[in-house]
Each structure stands twice: as structure tokens, then as C-alpha cells.
Design a protein around this motif. Structure first.
Motif, mmCIF file in Angstrom:
data_model
loop_
_atom_site.group_PDB
_atom_site.id
_atom_site.type_symbol
_atom_site.label_atom_id
_atom_site.label_comp_id
_atom_site.label_asym_id
_atom_site.label_seq_id
_atom_site.Cartn_x
_atom_site.Cartn_y
_atom_site.Cartn_z
ATOM 1 N N GLU A 155 7.413 -12.087 -2.505
ATOM 2 C CA GLU A 155 6.315 -12.804 -3.156
ATOM 3 C C GLU A 155 5.035 -11.972 -3.147
ATOM 4 O OE1 GLU A 155 3.812 -16.989 -2.679
ATOM 5 O OE2 GLU A 155 5.685 -16.671 -1.561
ATOM 6 N N ARG A 156 4.764 -11.331 -2.016
ATOM 7 C CA ARG A 156 3.554 -10.513 -1.907
ATOM 8 C C ARG A 156 3.640 -9.283 -2.816
ATOM 9 N NH1 ARG A 156 1.975 -6.286 0.908
ATOM 10 N NH2 ARG A 156 3.946 -6.156 2.014
ATOM 11 N N LEU A 157 4.798 -8.629 -2.831
ATOM 12 C CA LEU A 157 4.980 -7.472 -3.698
ATOM 13 C C LEU A 157 4.886 -7.872 -5.170
ATOM 14 C CD1 LEU A 157 7.881 -5.622 -1.834
ATOM 15 C CD2 LEU A 157 5.455 -5.043 -1.824
ATOM 16 N N MET A 158 5.395 -9.055 -5.498
ATOM 17 C CA MET A 158 5.321 -9.541 -6.873
ATOM 18 C C MET A 158 3.860 -9.760 -7.284
ATOM 19 S SD MET A 158 7.221 -10.238 -9.505
ATOM 20 C CE MET A 158 8.875 -10.702 -8.927
ATOM 21 N N ARG A 159 3.066 -10.302 -6.351
ATOM 22 C CA ARG A 159 1.639 -10.499 -6.653
ATOM 23 C C ARG A 159 0.962 -9.148 -6.928
ATOM 24 N NH1 ARG A 159 1.664 -14.221 -2.361
ATOM 25 N NH2 ARG A 159 0.679 -12.664 -1.013
ATOM 26 N N ASN A 160 1.316 -8.162 -6.110
ATOM 27 C CA ASN A 160 0.750 -6.826 -6.324
ATOM 28 C C ASN A 160 1.110 -6.288 -7.702
ATOM 29 O OD1 ASN A 160 -0.318 -6.895 -3.758
ATOM 30 N ND2 ASN A 160 1.300 -5.656 -2.833
ATOM 31 N N ALA A 161 2.381 -6.484 -8.100
ATOM 32 C CA ALA A 161 2.832 -6.006 -9.405
ATOM 33 C C ALA A 161 2.082 -6.718 -10.530
ATOM 34 C CB ALA A 161 4.334 -6.210 -9.554
ATOM 35 N N GLU A 162 1.906 -8.031 -10.407
ATOM 36 C CA GLU A 162 1.204 -8.793 -11.442
ATOM 37 C C GLU A 162 -0.252 -8.345 -11.558
ATOM 38 O OE1 GLU A 162 1.798 -12.749 -10.125
ATOM 39 O OE2 GLU A 162 3.844 -12.925 -10.944
ATOM 40 N N GLU A 163 -0.867 -8.072 -10.411
ATOM 41 C CA GLU A 163 -2.258 -7.602 -10.437
ATOM 42 C C GLU A 163 -2.374 -6.269 -11.174
ATOM 43 O OE1 GLU A 163 -3.451 -7.446 -6.400
ATOM 44 O OE2 GLU A 163 -3.614 -9.634 -6.146
ATOM 45 N N GLN A 164 -1.399 -5.385 -10.963
ATOM 46 C CA GLN A 164 -1.434 -4.084 -11.631
ATOM 47 C C GLN A 164 -1.201 -4.228 -13.131
ATOM 48 O OE1 GLN A 164 -2.456 -1.290 -10.262
ATOM 49 N NE2 GLN A 164 -2.736 -2.427 -8.347
ATOM 50 N N VAL A 165 -0.332 -5.164 -13.513
ATOM 51 C CA VAL A 165 -0.112 -5.402 -14.941
ATOM 52 C C VAL A 165 -1.397 -5.903 -15.590
ATOM 53 C CG1 VAL A 165 1.082 -6.853 -16.617
ATOM 54 C CG2 VAL A 165 2.371 -5.797 -14.758
ATOM 55 N N GLU A 166 -2.060 -6.865 -14.941
ATOM 56 C CA GLU A 166 -3.309 -7.409 -15.479
ATOM 57 C C GLU A 166 -4.401 -6.351 -15.538
ATOM 58 O OE1 GLU A 166 -4.293 -10.717 -13.056
ATOM 59 O OE2 GLU A 166 -2.636 -11.982 -13.760
ATOM 60 N N ALA A 167 -4.352 -5.400 -14.590
ATOM 61 C CA ALA A 167 -5.357 -4.332 -14.569
ATOM 62 C C ALA A 167 -5.039 -3.220 -15.564
ATOM 63 C CB ALA A 167 -5.472 -3.745 -13.159
ATOM 64 N N GLY A 168 -3.888 -3.329 -16.229
ATOM 65 C CA GLY A 168 -3.522 -2.315 -17.203
ATOM 66 C C GLY A 168 -2.922 -1.068 -16.593
ATOM 67 N N HIS A 169 -2.246 -1.215 -15.428
ATOM 68 C CA HIS A 169 -1.617 -0.066 -14.763
ATOM 69 C C HIS A 169 -0.108 -0.310 -14.661
ATOM 70 C CE1 HIS A 169 -5.781 0.131 -12.659
ATOM 71 N NE2 HIS A 169 -5.788 0.806 -13.799
ATOM 72 N N PRO A 170 0.623 -0.150 -15.759
ATOM 73 C CA PRO A 170 2.055 -0.470 -15.772
ATOM 74 C C PRO A 170 2.873 0.361 -14.793
ATOM 75 C CG PRO A 170 1.420 0.710 -17.769
ATOM 76 C CD PRO A 170 0.148 0.343 -17.069
ATOM 77 N N GLN A 171 2.536 1.632 -14.621
ATOM 78 C CA GLN A 171 3.310 2.475 -13.706
ATOM 79 C C GLN A 171 3.182 2.003 -12.260
ATOM 80 O OE1 GLN A 171 5.540 4.809 -14.357
ATOM 81 N NE2 GLN A 171 5.227 4.376 -16.543
ATOM 82 N N ASP A 172 1.977 1.582 -11.868
ATOM 83 C CA ASP A 172 1.797 1.050 -10.513
ATOM 84 C C ASP A 172 2.567 -0.258 -10.342
ATOM 85 O OD1 ASP A 172 0.175 3.161 -9.831
ATOM 86 O OD2 ASP A 172 -1.665 2.139 -10.398
ATOM 87 N N ALA A 173 2.573 -1.091 -11.400
ATOM 88 C CA ALA A 173 3.334 -2.344 -11.338
ATOM 89 C C ALA A 173 4.825 -2.057 -11.168
ATOM 90 C CB ALA A 173 3.086 -3.155 -12.615
ATOM 91 N N ILE A 174 5.328 -1.077 -11.885
ATOM 92 C CA ILE A 174 6.745 -0.708 -11.768
ATOM 93 C C ILE A 174 7.061 -0.248 -10.346
ATOM 94 C CG2 ILE A 174 8.445 1.011 -12.501
ATOM 95 C CD1 ILE A 174 7.286 0.785 -15.322
#
Length: 358
Positions: A146-165
Motif C-alpha cells: 500500500e505504501r509503495l503504491m502511494r509512492n507510485a501514484e505520487e510520482q505519476v501525478e508529479a509527471g515522473h513515470p519512470q520513478d513510478a515504474i
């Protein structure tokens, strides 16, 4: 020996002041965040520097002392100037302390420390990895995901797809059965490819617009330049053949130099009209010249005939009549008539003779 004991007592007092839990609470259950906030509020900057110096010196002798290392980290988090002064790496020392705490059975405290470090340094990926590993060892896989998923969603919203991946891949590392996560990774990659294509198209359009703008600008500048040259052409008078020829020559030079421009065709039409007018004027001039030549030839014929008559009259002794013929010949003879000088001399001689024999 006494001074060493005194220094140790000072360090122990510092450690107690910074790490001892409130009354009625055990050390294991104390809140590191609250301790840090208390250190920031109760310990001024100068005192914090003094405490930090004592703790650094003591840790050089005993680097595995958990409570002293914890006290130093609390001070460093509460007073960032200490980190710069003593060149302390909060992430590195915090990770080391977390290992010591976990080995000592204080897993919750180790986790709280790592979370506090992450809040202070969100980009410290090594701390994030240590926290993930600790949560997995604790069996908190669902919470970890759940925590890692939140991190991924934050990166997507910030426009950093590679970090989300990267965060989603870490979820798969802990739980390979998450097909939904694998699908999210594919979707993000597809979206990233589409975005790159859109950016590429936008860039191509932008480049095309720049090229078109540049060409248009160059075209406009050229048109203005040519129009100024057109405006500078000499004017042509309707009945002035010389001015017409001068303007026609200027138009020809413009066409040869600039090849083509917007106002070229009206100018070429004007040149055609001027050519027709020039032809008409030239024909008139030629006709006038022919008429002048004919008249000149007639006058020369009359002059020659009158001179012959004058000579014949002189030979017949009729000097008055000869004088009249010579005067008529001189009247019709042109300034360049070949017998002008001789005829003038004959007139002068006859006038003198007639005057003497009157």
C-alpha cells in the motif's frame, strides 16, 4: 582518568536528556518524532553544538553505542546545522542505527526511525529500501504494498513515470503475484510512449511553424526590399522616349536580379505598355527624320540648281541675275552645303563689281 569520567558523565547526561522517555513510558515505546521536536524546542543551537561535539567524540571510541548514536541523530534532525558542522550523514547513520535497533529487538523503534529519516530526506532511496525490507521481515506485506503504491501514484501525478515504474517494480519484487501492478507498469509505459510521440509531433509542428515563420519573414523582407527598388525606378513621361527607355531598363534589371515577386506581373504589364508607346514614338521620330531628310534634299537640289543658274548668268554677262541666283542658292543651302563658301565669295565679288560699275 578523572577528566575522562567527567566527560563520560556529560555524555550520559546528554543522552538521558535527549532519549529518556516521559515519565510512565518505556524507552522502547517512546516516539522519536516527539523526542526530535522536544530537542528542537528545548535545546538552543549553541547547546546543541556542544552536545553534538561530545557525542561525536564518544562515538569514535564506541561506535556501536545505540543510545548515543540515537541521541546524535535526534540532535541532527532537530538542528540541521549540526549535520553541516560535523559532516554527519543522517541517512547512513540512521540506517546503521536501524540495524542495531532491529538486532536489539526494537523493531518498531527501528521502523519509526527509518520513517522519520524518510520524512526528512524523501529522496533517500536506500532508506526506503531498508524500510521496505524491514516491513517485509515483519510480515506487513499488505501495508508495504500500500505504501509503495502511494509512492507510485505520487510520482505519476508529479509527471515522473519512470520513478513510478521503479516503485511498482519494487512491489513485484515483494509480491510477484500482483498482476494488476504488472498491468499498471505496461499502461504507464504505453502512456509514456504515446506522450513521447505527442511531444515529438508537437516538436515537429513547432519546428515547421518556426521554418514557415522564418520563410514568411524572409519573404516579407524581400518583398519590402523589392518594392522599395520599384518605387525608386525613374518615372516615364508619355511623350518622352528617353524617360520611357530608362524606366524599361530599370524594370528589366529588377526582373533579372529578383526573378519573381508579388508585384512583378503588374510591372511587366506596364513594361509591355511602355514598349508599345516607345515603338509608336520611335516610328514618329523615324517619320520625322525621313521628312527632314526629304526637305533637306529638296533644299540642296534647289541650292545646287540656283548655283548652276548663277554660274550660267555670269558666263552670259548678266551679273545682276547671277547675283540673285547665288543669293537663292545660299538661302536654300544648309550650313554644311559643300558650295556655301564658294557661293558666299561669288556673291561678295558680284556685289562689289556692281557697286563699282553703277
Amino acid at each position: 582518568m578523572g577528566s575522562k569520567t567527567q566527560a563520560e558523565l556529560l555524555v550520559d547526561d546528554v543522552v538521558s536528556a535527549l532519549t529518556d522517555p516521559p515519565e510512565g513510558q518505556t524507552h522502547a515505546g517512546s516516539d522519536l518524532r516527539a523526542q526530535m521536536e522536544r530537542a528542537a524546542e528545548d535545546v538552543d543551537r549553541r547547546t546543541a553544538m556542544t552536545f553534538a561535539g561530545a557525542l561525536v567524540d564518544s562515538l569514535c571510541d564506541d561506535p556501536g553505542n545505540t543510545r548515543r548514536l540515537e541521541a546524535l541523530l535526534i540532535l541532527g534532525l532537530a538542528h540541521p546545522a549540526i549535520v553541516k558542522r560535523y559532516k554527519i550523514s543522517l541517512a547512513a547513520e540512521g540506517r546503521r542505527l536501524a540495524v542495531l535497533l532491529e538486532n536489539a529487538g526494537e523493531t518498531d523503534r527501528a521502523r519509526g526511525l527509518l520513517e522519520l529519516l524518510l520524512k526528512n530526506e524523501p529522496e533517500a532511496r536506500e532508506v526506503e529500501r531498508d524500510l521496505s525490507s524491514l516491513m517485509r521481515r515483519e510480515g506487513n506485506l499488505e501495508e508495504l504494498v500500500e505504501r509503495l503504491m502511494r509512492n507510485a501514484e505520487e510520482q505519476v501525478e508529479a509527471g515522473h513515470p519512470q520513478d513510478a515504474i521503479a516503485w511498482l517494480q519494487e512491489i513485484l519484487l515483494h509480491d510477484p503475484s500482483r498482476r494488476d501492478v504488472a498491468r499498471m507498469i505496461r499502461d504507464i509505459r504505453y502512456a509514456e510512449v504515446d506522450e513521447r510521440k505527442r511531444v515529438s509531433r508537437r516538436n515537429r509542428v513547432a519546428v515547421l511553424l518556426v521554418l514557415v515563420s522564418t520563410l514568411l519573414t524572409g519573404f516579407v523582407v524581400r518583398e519590402v526590399k523589392v518594392q522599395r527598388a520599384v518605387d525608386a525606378l525613374p518615372a516615364a513621361e508619355t511623350n518622352d522616349l528617353v524617360s520611357i527607355r530608362q524606366r524599361m531598363a530599370g524594370i528589366d534589371e529588377l526582373v533579372d536580379t529578383h526573378k519573381a515577386w508579388i508585384g512583378m506581373f503588374p510591372l511587366l504589364q506596364e513594361r509591355t505598355r511602355m514598349r508599345e508607346r516607345a515603338d509608336t514614338l520611335e516610328a514618329q521620330v523615324a517619320q520625322k527624320q525621313r521628312e527632314q531628310s526629304r526637305r533637306a534634299e529638296e533644299r540642296r537640289t534647289i541650292a545646287d540648281a540656283a548655283r548652276v543658274q548663277g554660274v550660267e548668268a555670269v558666263e552670259g554677262g548678266n551679273y545682276s541675275q547671277a547675283l540673285a541666283h547665288f543669293r537663292r542658292a545660299l538661302e536654300f543651302g544648309s550650313p554644311t552645303w559643300e558650295h556655301r563658301d564658294r557661293t558666299s565669295a561669288d556673291i561678295a565679288a558680284l556685289e562689289a563689281w556692281l557697286e563699282e560699275n553703277r
